[in-house]
Design a protein around this motif. Structure first.
Motif, mmCIF file in Angstrom:
data_model
loop_
_atom_site.group_PDB
_atom_site.id
_atom_site.type_symbol
_atom_site.label_atom_id
_atom_site.label_comp_id
_atom_site.label_asym_id
_atom_site.label_seq_id
_atom_site.Cartn_x
_atom_site.Cartn_y
_atom_site.Cartn_z
ATOM 1 N N ASP A 276 -25.149 38.014 -34.621
ATOM 2 C CA ASP A 276 -25.432 38.306 -36.096
ATOM 3 C C ASP A 276 -26.804 37.357 -36.321
ATOM 4 O O ASP A 276 -27.700 37.514 -37.054
ATOM 5 N N ILE A 277 -26.458 35.953 -35.957
ATOM 6 C CA ILE A 277 -27.542 35.052 -36.122
ATOM 7 C C ILE A 277 -28.997 35.345 -35.424
ATOM 8 O O ILE A 277 -29.865 35.188 -36.055
ATOM 9 N N ALA A 278 -28.779 35.764 -34.200
ATOM 10 C CA ALA A 278 -29.821 36.101 -33.466
ATOM 11 C C ALA A 278 -30.561 37.289 -34.238
ATOM 12 O O ALA A 278 -31.678 37.577 -34.280
ATOM 13 N N ALA A 279 -29.809 38.514 -34.459
ATOM 14 C CA ALA A 279 -30.389 39.661 -34.963
ATOM 15 C C ALA A 279 -31.100 39.261 -36.323
ATOM 16 O O ALA A 279 -32.140 39.768 -36.569
ATOM 17 N N GLY A 280 -30.473 38.587 -37.279
ATOM 18 C CA GLY A 280 -30.798 37.942 -38.550
ATOM 19 C C GLY A 280 -32.326 37.449 -38.506
ATOM 20 O O GLY A 280 -33.117 37.091 -39.430
ATOM 21 N N ARG A 281 -32.624 36.795 -37.237
ATOM 22 C CA ARG A 281 -33.782 35.900 -37.033
ATOM 23 C C ARG A 281 -34.858 36.380 -36.038
ATOM 24 O O ARG A 281 -35.536 35.963 -35.577
ATOM 25 N N ASN A 282 -34.417 37.802 -35.596
ATOM 26 C CA ASN A 282 -35.253 38.397 -34.768
ATOM 27 C C ASN A 282 -35.404 37.719 -33.370
ATOM 28 O O ASN A 282 -36.437 37.699 -32.820
ATOM 29 N N LEU A 283 -34.246 37.219 -32.918
ATOM 30 C CA LEU A 283 -34.239 36.813 -31.672
ATOM 31 C C LEU A 283 -33.362 37.528 -30.727
ATOM 32 O O LEU A 283 -32.419 38.366 -31.172
ATOM 33 N N THR A 284 -33.556 37.128 -29.416
ATOM 34 C CA THR A 284 -32.465 37.914 -28.411
ATOM 35 C C THR A 284 -31.501 36.800 -28.030
ATOM 36 O O THR A 284 -31.734 35.595 -28.232
ATOM 37 N N LEU A 285 -30.375 37.188 -27.962
ATOM 38 C CA LEU A 285 -29.521 36.285 -27.182
ATOM 39 C C LEU A 285 -28.720 36.573 -25.937
ATOM 40 O O LEU A 285 -28.531 37.855 -25.646
ATOM 41 N N HIS A 286 -28.635 35.606 -25.249
ATOM 42 C CA HIS A 286 -27.946 35.606 -23.738
ATOM 43 C C HIS A 286 -26.825 34.846 -23.626
ATOM 44 O O HIS A 286 -26.780 33.623 -24.072
ATOM 45 N N TRP A 287 -25.533 35.539 -23.560
ATOM 46 C CA TRP A 287 -24.201 34.928 -23.910
ATOM 47 C C TRP A 287 -23.858 34.898 -22.295
ATOM 48 O O TRP A 287 -23.422 35.985 -21.718
ATOM 49 N N ASN A 288 -23.513 33.553 -21.785
ATOM 50 C CA ASN A 288 -23.064 33.639 -20.423
ATOM 51 C C ASN A 288 -21.874 32.780 -20.296
ATOM 52 O O ASN A 288 -21.874 31.616 -20.530
ATOM 53 N N PRO A 289 -20.800 33.389 -20.134
ATOM 54 C CA PRO A 289 -19.382 32.717 -19.980
ATOM 55 C C PRO A 289 -19.100 31.734 -18.856
ATOM 56 O O PRO A 289 -20.008 32.230 -17.779
ATOM 57 N N ILE A 290 -18.905 30.558 -18.769
ATOM 58 C CA ILE A 290 -18.903 29.582 -17.880
ATOM 59 C C ILE A 290 -17.639 29.565 -17.437
ATOM 60 O O ILE A 290 -17.239 29.264 -16.041
#
Length: 416
Positions: free
Chosen positions: A310-324
């Motif tokens: 939601d934060i990424a979408a609201g700021r016109n950013l892309t998000l890469h979520w990498n489980p470690i």
């Protein structure tokens, strides 16, 4: 009366001697496979050999010392902790458990006691996972759960784990053979500083660990558009750092709202091509979630994943979520815990039960063997810090309790 204080002085002297070996002359750092680690490992191995243990280095670099039972059907009981450190570490996290265990075996040898089971003392080579961003390398090999795919992981210099193991004299082809088969385990015991303030605040030397919290670790990258700090209007920016900052605060707020049985932390932030006059185009941060409740851990993970999106979408950013990392919570063994609780009480201390928020080598071992842990009071609960300290009287208490536990186990091995 047993001179536990004198024995604690010897343990403490060894801890200080090991702590003098470091990659950093101004602190204590011994990460897996480095020259400082190898010097420290050689020192510990020398102590094992001088004590009269049958000693070897296994393929991943663990130091293993063994007392053999005359019973041909005997199983193996393991006492262990780790000797690698975080960067700028304290002296006690890991080595206390190894060197306390060495004291127990030295005194057992002096009494020439006949063992109904094999006793193995292990100094695990890598628990902290600093160099290759992995955890429990040493204990996973012994537990038979090492992932061969990890051998291709590289450190910051591009050196693979396989190369590092071979350079330090290990043998990646022998890792599977270094495991103790599941049907040969009798149990596992680990003594460790608490790394929290409960025992310090209550002025109690030791505690019984009932469970170890599970962990979810993630690396997140927010990507926007780098730009000139003086020319891009505020409402037209795609500021990746601002998005990451919003996520950091969201994690803190979530943790506070769900503080009963959960902790949530962002401990690392990296701004790519950072400059004071540039709008950040890419920012990476960490997420560390811990809970002893598997369902709570999973729901927190999903909730924060949604918030990050939601934060990424609201700021016109892309998000890469990498489980470690994903480590399930584990419970310590009820039978061994009952025996350890009795040893605490018989030694004259209150039986305090604690859940460990920190991970330990007992985690991978617990999937193949009954495991128990003893926490030892540490100064103000400080750990992963040069101020980390355990007092002589508390180490003496831990030796007393651990010896009571081990003697009871030798008398009644069916307790496992």
């Amino acid at each position: 009366m047993e001179n536990y204080s004198t024995r604690a002085e010897k343990v403490l002297a060894r801890i200080h001697e090991l702590a003098a070996i470091s990659e950093d002359p101004d602190g204590i750092t011994r990460t897996f496979g480095t020259p400082a680690f190898l010097r420290g490992r050689a020192l510990v191995r020398g102590w094992f050999e001088a004590a009269g243990l049958s000693t070897r280095l296994d393929g991943i670099g663990n130091v293993r010392g063994r007392l053999v039972s005359p019973d041909p059907r005997a199983k193996t009981f393991v006492m262990a902790s780790h000797i690698d450190t975080v960067v700028n570490a304290g002296k006690f996290d890991g080595p206390l458990g190894v060197l306390l265990g060495l004291d127990l075996l030295e005194n057992l040898l002096a009494r020439q006691a006949e063992l109904p089971f094999h006793l193995e003392l292990i100094a695990f080579s890598d628990e902290e996972g600093v160099r290759f961003h992995t955890t429990y390398l040493g204990s996973k090999v012994v537990a038979g759960s090492f992932d061969q795919g990890l051998l291709s992981k590289t450190d910051a210099a591009g050196i693979s784990l396989a190369q590092a193991v071979e350079t330090m004299g290990g043998n990646v082809a022998a890792l599977a053979a270094d495991a103790i088969p599941a049907d040969q385990w009798l149990g596992y015991f680990e003594a460790h500083i608490e790394q929290g303030p409960v025992l310090w605040e209550r002025n109690i030397p030791v505690a019984l660990v009932t469970a170890i919290a599970g962990q979810r670790r993630v690396e997140l990258t927010f990507r926007g558009m780098a730009g000139h700090a003086g020319t891009v209007p505020m409402d037209m920016r795609q500021d990746a750092l601002a998005g990451a900052a919003r996520f950091v605060l969201a994690v803190e707020q979530f943790g506070r709202q769900n503080k009963a049985g959960l902790v949530a932390t962002v401990g690392k932030l990296d701004v790519r091509h950072a400059a004071s006059n540039v709008i950040a185009g890419e920012t990476t941060c960490s997420l560390d979630l811990r809970s002893a409740d598997a369902a709570r851990l999973e729901s927190a993970y999903e909730a924060l994943f949604a918030q990050a999106g939601d934060i990424a979408a609201g700021r016109n950013l892309t998000l890469h979520w990498n489980p470690i990392q994903h480590t399930a919570p584990v419970a310590c063994d009820a039978n061994l815990n009952a025996l350890l609780a009795r040893a605490i009480a018989d030694s004259g201390y209150p039986v305090v039960e604690l859940v460990s928020g920190a991970g330990h080598d007992a985690v991978p071992v617990s999937f193949v063997a009954p495991a128990t842990m003893l926490f030892v009071r540490c100064f103000q609960g400080i750990s992963h810090n040069p101020l980390e300290n355990a007092e002589l009287t508390d180490i003496a208490a831990a030796i007393q309790v651990s010896e009571q536990f081990l003697v009871s186990l030798i008398r009644t091995p069916e307790s496992c």
